[in-house]
Design a protein around this motif. Structure first.
Motif, PDB file in Angstrom:
ATOM      1  N   UNK A 191     132.621 100.209   7.409  1.00 28.02           N
ATOM      2  CA  UNK A 191     131.337 100.130   8.112  1.00 28.02           C
ATOM      3  C   UNK A 191     130.299  99.373   7.306  1.00 28.02           C
ATOM      4  N   UNK A 192     130.753  98.622   6.294  1.00 26.29           N
ATOM      5  CA  UNK A 192     129.831  97.798   5.539  1.00 26.29           C
ATOM      6  C   UNK A 192     129.668  98.236   4.099  1.00 26.29           C
ATOM      7  N   UNK A 193     128.679  97.638   3.442  1.00 25.02           N
ATOM      8  CA  UNK A 193     128.415  97.889   2.028  1.00 25.02           C
ATOM      9  C   UNK A 193     127.279  98.898   1.886  1.00 25.02           C
ATOM     10  N   UNK A 194     127.455  99.847   0.967  1.00 23.28           N
ATOM     11  CA  UNK A 194     126.457 100.891   0.751  1.00 23.28           C
ATOM     12  C   UNK A 194     126.052 100.908  -0.723  1.00 23.28           C
ATOM     13  N   UNK A 195     124.767 100.801  -0.969  1.00 24.82           N
ATOM     14  CA  UNK A 195     124.215 100.952  -2.318  1.00 24.82           C
ATOM     15  C   UNK A 195     123.446 102.262  -2.368  1.00 24.82           C
ATOM     16  N   UNK A 196     123.911 103.159  -3.212  1.00 22.48           N
ATOM     17  CA  UNK A 196     123.284 104.480  -3.373  1.00 22.48           C
ATOM     18  C   UNK A 196     123.167 105.217  -2.037  1.00 22.48           C
ATOM     19  N   UNK A 197     124.206 105.068  -1.224  1.00 23.25           N
ATOM     20  CA  UNK A 197     124.273 105.788   0.043  1.00 23.25           C
ATOM     21  C   UNK A 197     123.598 105.114   1.209  1.00 23.25           C
ATOM     22  N   UNK A 198     122.926 103.991   0.982  1.00 21.32           N
ATOM     23  CA  UNK A 198     122.221 103.280   2.052  1.00 21.32           C
ATOM     24  C   UNK A 198     122.944 101.970   2.352  1.00 21.32           C
ATOM     25  N   UNK A 199     123.207 101.728   3.651  1.00 19.18           N
ATOM     26  CA  UNK A 199     123.886 100.489   4.015  1.00 19.18           C
ATOM     27  C   UNK A 199     122.962  99.301   3.780  1.00 19.18           C
ATOM     28  N   UNK A 243     124.454  83.993   8.912  1.00 20.32           N
ATOM     29  CA  UNK A 243     123.997  85.346   8.594  1.00 20.32           C
ATOM     30  C   UNK A 243     123.771  86.174   9.858  1.00 20.32           C
ATOM     31  N   UNK A 244     123.216  85.549  10.891  1.00 19.94           N
ATOM     32  CA  UNK A 244     122.961  86.277  12.132  1.00 19.94           C
ATOM     33  C   UNK A 244     124.265  86.744  12.772  1.00 19.94           C
ATOM     34  N   UNK A 245     125.256  85.879  12.839  1.00 22.78           N
ATOM     35  CA  UNK A 245     126.498  86.224  13.543  1.00 22.78           C
ATOM     36  C   UNK A 245     127.369  87.165  12.726  1.00 22.78           C
ATOM     37  N   UNK A 246     127.284  87.074  11.415  1.00 22.84           N
ATOM     38  CA  UNK A 246     128.024  88.035  10.596  1.00 22.84           C
ATOM     39  C   UNK A 246     127.460  89.437  10.762  1.00 22.84           C
ATOM     40  N   UNK A 247     126.157  89.532  11.051  1.00 25.07           N
ATOM     41  CA  UNK A 247     125.505  90.834  11.179  1.00 25.07           C
ATOM     42  C   UNK A 247     125.695  91.466  12.551  1.00 25.07           C
ATOM     43  N   UNK A 248     126.468  90.819  13.428  1.00 25.81           N
ATOM     44  CA  UNK A 248     126.696  91.389  14.757  1.00 25.81           C
ATOM     45  C   UNK A 248     127.486  92.688  14.696  1.00 25.81           C
ATOM     46  N   UNK A 249     128.270  92.863  13.650  1.00 25.51           N
ATOM     47  CA  UNK A 249     129.065  94.071  13.514  1.00 25.51           C
ATOM     48  C   UNK A 249     128.898  94.652  12.126  1.00 25.51           C
ATOM     49  N   UNK A 250     128.801  95.976  12.036  1.00 26.48           N
ATOM     50  CA  UNK A 250     128.653  96.631  10.752  1.00 26.48           C
ATOM     51  C   UNK A 250     129.905  96.500   9.891  1.00 26.48           C
ATOM     52  N   UNK A 251     131.025  96.156  10.517  1.00 28.43           N
ATOM     53  CA  UNK A 251     132.265  96.012   9.758  1.00 28.43           C
ATOM     54  C   UNK A 251     132.205  94.824   8.801  1.00 28.43           C
ATOM     55  N   UNK A 252     131.314  93.873   9.081  1.00 30.54           N
ATOM     56  CA  UNK A 252     131.124  92.732   8.184  1.00 30.54           C
ATOM     57  C   UNK A 252     130.011  93.083   7.205  1.00 30.54           C
ATOM     58  N   UNK A 253     130.349  93.226   5.931  1.00 35.87           N
ATOM     59  CA  UNK A 253     129.356  93.646   4.937  1.00 35.87           C
ATOM     60  C   UNK A 253     128.274  92.611   4.702  1.00 35.87           C
ATOM     61  N   UNK A 254     128.539  91.358   5.078  1.00 36.83           N
ATOM     62  CA  UNK A 254     127.527  90.332   4.917  1.00 36.83           C
ATOM     63  C   UNK A 254     128.107  89.032   4.411  1.00 36.83           C
ATOM     64  N   UNK A 255     127.203  88.118   4.036  1.00 35.04           N
ATOM     65  CA  UNK A 255     127.572  86.741   3.726  1.00 35.04           C
ATOM     66  C   UNK A 255     127.000  86.341   2.374  1.00 35.04           C
ATOM     67  N   UNK A 256     127.868  85.769   1.545  1.00 30.56           N
ATOM     68  CA  UNK A 256     127.412  84.986   0.397  1.00 30.56           C
ATOM     69  C   UNK A 256     127.725  83.542   0.759  1.00 30.56           C
ATOM     70  N   UNK A 257     126.709  82.784   1.106  1.00 31.06           N
ATOM     71  CA  UNK A 257     126.911  81.456   1.690  1.00 31.06           C
ATOM     72  C   UNK A 257     127.030  80.395   0.597  1.00 31.06           C
ATOM     73  N   UNK A 258     127.663  79.307   0.974  1.00 30.13           N
ATOM     74  CA  UNK A 258     127.844  78.178   0.058  1.00 30.13           C
ATOM     75  C   UNK A 258     126.780  77.133   0.360  1.00 30.13           C
ATOM     76  N   UNK A 259     125.853  76.868  -0.582  1.00 28.76           N
ATOM     77  CA  UNK A 259     125.682  77.473  -1.888  1.00 28.76           C
ATOM     78  C   UNK A 259     124.231  77.289  -2.283  1.00 28.76           C
ATOM     79  N   UNK A 260     123.873  77.776  -3.459  1.00 27.20           N
ATOM     80  CA  UNK A 260     122.475  77.738  -3.897  1.00 27.20           C
ATOM     81  C   UNK A 260     122.047  76.349  -4.354  1.00 27.20           C
ATOM     82  N   UNK A 261     122.790  75.763  -5.307  1.00 23.23           N
ATOM     83  CA  UNK A 261     122.353  74.537  -5.974  1.00 23.23           C
ATOM     84  C   UNK A 261     123.437  73.470  -5.905  1.00 23.23           C
ATOM     85  N   UNK A 262     123.016  72.231  -5.736  1.00 21.72           N
ATOM     86  CA  UNK A 262     123.958  71.124  -5.803  1.00 21.72           C
ATOM     87  C   UNK A 262     124.584  71.071  -7.203  1.00 21.72           C
TER      88      UNK A 262
END
Length: 799
Positions: free
Chosen positions: A322-330, A546-565
């Motif tokens: 159901x996703x990622x939880x830090x200190x009990x909070x999703x 990010x929006x489409x990954x968040x459609x379901x709680x089963x997807x913990x989220x996105x680390x997208x490519x990328x920050x810096x060239x």
């Protein structure tokens, strides 16, 4: 062995305090560089704890260029970190560093330390190193991204000692390298040299070599810290030793425990201790990253022999179906991948510069997680992530290719070394134990996963998967979190996100990048000098992912490519890869506008147009009919030439899962010849939160020059960035500006970068770095001159 002494934190630190800490590592170098053992009494060791002394060895190296077996090499004096090649910000050529190079340094060893042990520690050498001490060759180390050490005790002599280091920066069978295709087989370039710090550790005959302080049951009143202390001894000892471990909140003792142990063997002995009664400790949270110090002291006959200090945080990080939880909070993972590559020097930047990347990711791009792709990154960066509340994915070196069994043994060793070095960092929430985007190698990845569990069972394991490795995952996958690199189009040509793999924790380790949505391949190059419409697409793609990954709680989220060239020969332009939402200089592009707006307006109001207000040849009618603006306001009022043309709400229909969706407005302007100004007013409720104005009149442009820091350490290593760019009269970015910027520096500073710097290729914005001169305090004045817009001067104090 490493010195893990850290400062304690009470909460999320201020920008001023963070900047101060950026200099802590270089401050130590500034002191250590002028220290000579021969001038010190033995009692000076107490500065760093009982019977311990750490001498930074970053200054006073002689660099000999290409290795000369006859010993006739002409040396030049250099300071670490150091890159063997002189580089620009683009057009890197691996031939410029792919050779064998020699470094030399003298080490003074006083008589007072004749009964102590000495360890030489390298934080990182690209790619392999063969040290020689007083003519005795030490074992070769292979791999550029992790520390390694040698005990020099038997070879050091009283007085002067000569350390030679042969650095092999050629393509060789060492992860990530080894493919017969050469540097084009890896999507990041690896300029050679001693690219991280070197130090000498002087220790007693029996000392603490490592401490793993593991918080357990942190959400319960019975929380504790399980401490594994490794003691290193030259021989078995008759007398017992006392080991005391203390949890410190600054100068306040939170908890302590002591036990008596017998050292019954030569080498390393592990001792287990537990700290309890921790009911009052505070948790490490994203917005309040609370940190504590663990001090472990070894004593004999009531006298302290040695101590070891490390820093920890109390937090529970769990990946579930159901996703990622830090200190009990999703928490929805919201992040970017990072390469530790910089213009002009590759990875050879000092701690201050490494820490700045963490600040950009957390405070400017509002990320809550970063993936260290695709190798372990510096401890200075990880320290900053601990302090800022930025979670981390850490992984071993690699990119697609798997070599022979010896090569795979190095992968396993890299995983072990990575975890031993980094397992006390609370920011790290996941271990990558696979080579990035590699095939399923069951024997190898069983070994790496088992090693990770043995060394640190508190964090889940993972590794990026592609479509090919995903096919037989039920039989061939052995990690805890299924991480997918999701590059695909939806039917309408927008970003497509696959459904999570059922029944297992799931996340995206990559998305967007340079993928050509609606087509095939990775050909989208988001250069600042490219078509404005192409540049604008980048931010929209990231928002869609990010929006489409968040459609379901089963997807913990996105680390997208990328920050810096970064420097690359894969799908690159002039040897620079262009998927970053910021450029190689860490200056945000249009792609960053989405990330910049994802913050509560209570923290700061943001209005970032995903376009340039410019009516040049590439956009003669302005931004167009479907111009996007990223903001955390609730409503935007749009004015052109002083006349309101629109009142627009955030588009929550197309982006229902974003906290702060984009706004869209028709900005197809016919009367461009009038050079109208654009004003955007942002409202939260009925209150005006922010108003931004933009000019298209290039005749009123300005030349902006800014330094990241007003002070640095005059040690020859510390450096700060100088950003220069052409902006409109309101300070907003002006695209496609040109001109050769020339620099002059006075005082104890040197330029790291191109001089002059041509703005045409970089899209009107660029950066150089200024670093101090060893042992030379004073005022550094840098003057940057644009041929049309004049000169600006910044002053930096070297201490």
């Amino acid at each position: 062995m490493k010195d893990n002494s850290k400062q304690s934190d009470s909460a999320a630190i201020s920008r001023r305090e963070f900047t101060r800490r950026c200099a802590l590592g270089t401050a130590a170098l500034a002191v250590g560089s002028i220290l000579d053992f021969s001038a010190m009494p033995a009692k000076a060791a107490a500065q760093n704890g009982p019977a311990r002394f750490v001498v930074p060895l970053d200054q006073d190296w002689l660099f000999g260029g290409k290795f000369n077996a006859n010993g006739n090499t002409a040396f030049s004096k250099v300071t670490l970190p150091h890159c063997v090649a002189k580089l620009s910000w683009q057009n890197w050529n691996p031939a410029s560093w792919q050779s064998v190079w020699s470094y030399r340094r003298n080490i003074s060893w006083p008589k007072e330390y004749s009964k102590r042990r000495a360890f030489l520690k390298f934080d990182g050498v690209m790619t392999s190193a063969k040290p020689v001490i007083n003519g005795t060759a030490l074992q070769e180390h292979m791999g550029g991204y992790l520390p390694f050490r040698y005990e020099l005790t038997q070879w050091l002599k009283e007085g002067e000692n000569v350390l030679d280091v042969e650095v092999d920066s050629r393509w060789q069978s060492v992860p990530p390298d080894g493919s017969p295709k050469g540097p084009r087989a890896v999507d990041y370039l690896e300029p050679g040299g001693i690219c991280r710090s070197v130090s000498l550790h002087v220790l007693p005959q029996v000392f603490i070599s490592d401490v793993f302080a593991k918080p357990v049951n942190v959400l319960e009143s019975t929380r504790s810290v399980e401490v594994t202390c490794t003691v290193n001894a030259t021989a078995a000892n008759v007398k017992p030793f006392a080991i005391k471990v203390e949890l410190m909140d600054g100068d306040r003792l939170v908890s302590s425990f002591q036990k008596t142990v017998s050292i019954e063997q030569e080498g390393e002995t592990e001792v287990a201790l537990t700290l309890g009664d921790l009911g009052g400790v505070e948790l490490w949270e994203l917005d309040a990253p609370r940190l504590y110090n663990v001090v472990t002291t070894l004593s004999s006959d009531g006298e302290a022999v040695h101590d070891y200090r490390t820093r920890i945080g109390f937090r529970e990080a769990r990946f579930t179906v159901e996703g990622f939880f830090l200190n009990g909070t999703r928490r929805q993972l919201f992040g970017l991948d990072r390469h530790e590559l910089f213009p002009y020097v590759g990875g050879a930047m000092p701690p201050r510069v490494m820490r700045r990347d963490a600040e950009i990711l957390k405070r400017e791009f509002n990320c809550n997680i970063v993936r260290c792709s695709h190798y372990p990154q510096t401890e200075a960066f990880l320290d900053a992530c601990d302090e800022l509340g930025l979670m981390v994915w850490q992984e071993p070196p690699g990119w697609g290719y798997l070599g022979d069994e010896a090569w795979k043994d190095l992968v396993l060793q890299n995983v072990k070394d990575m975890i031993r070095r980094d397992r006390n960092h609370p920011a790290i929430v996941i271990w990558g134990v696979r080579v990035n985007e590699s095939r399923n190698d069951q024997p190898l990845y069983r070994r790496t996963t088992e090693a990770a569990k043995l060394l640190d069972g508190t964090r889940p394991t993972s590794g990026s998967m592609t479509g090919g490795s995903r096919k037989n995952w039920e039989r061939e996958w052995h990690e805890d979190v299924f991480a997918f690199d999701d590059y695909q189009s939806a039917r309408d040509g927008s970003v497509g996100i696959e459904k999570p793999t059922p029944g297992v924790p799931y996340m995206l380790a990559e998305a967007v990048g340079q993928f050509s949505y609606g087509a095939k391949g990775f050909n989208n190059k988001y250069r600042r000098v490219a078509d404005p419409a192409m540049q604008s697409k980048q931010a929209i793609y990231h928002a869609e992912a990010h929006d489409r990954a968040a459609q379901t709680k089963a997807n913990s989220g996105v680390i997208a490519w990328c920050a810096f060239e970064y420097g690359s020969l894969v799908n690159a332009y002039n040897a620079v890869k262009y998927p970053g939402v910021a450029d190689v200089f860490r200056i945000p592009k249009l792609g960053a506008t989405f990330y910049q707006a994802q913050v509560s307006p209570k923290t700061r109001a943001v209005i970032r147009p995903n376009f340039y207000w410019d009516f040049g040849p590439k956009s003669p009618r302005g931004p167009g009919k479907d111009a996007s603006i990223f903001s955390n306001c609730e409503r935007l009022d749009i004015f052109v030439g002083g006349k309101q043309i629109a009142m627009v709400p955030a588009d929550r229909v197309r982006f229902p899962n974003l906290a702060y969706p984009p706004f869209f407005c028709d900005l197809d302007i016919e009367a461009a010849s009038a050079k109208p100004e654009l004003r955007i007013d942002g409202y939260v409720g009925n209150n005006l939160a922010l108003s931004n104005t933009f000019s298209c009149d290039a005749s009123q442009d300005q030349f902006l020059v800014e330094a990241d820091d007003s002070e640095l350490k005059g040690d020859g290593a510390d450096a700060t960035r100088i950003v220069f760019r052409v902006v409109d009269k309101y300070g907003q970015p002006r695209p496609f500006a040109g001109g050769n910027v020339a620099f002059e520096v006075s005082g104890p500073g040197v330029i790291v970068g191109d001089n002059p710097f041509g703005l045409e290729e970089s899209g009107g914005a660029g950066a150089i770095w200024i670093k101090g001169v060893p042992n030379s305090p004073g005022a550094i004045k840098l003057t940057a001159t644009h041929p049309a817009l004049g000169a600006k001067t910044v002053e930096i104090r070297a201490t």
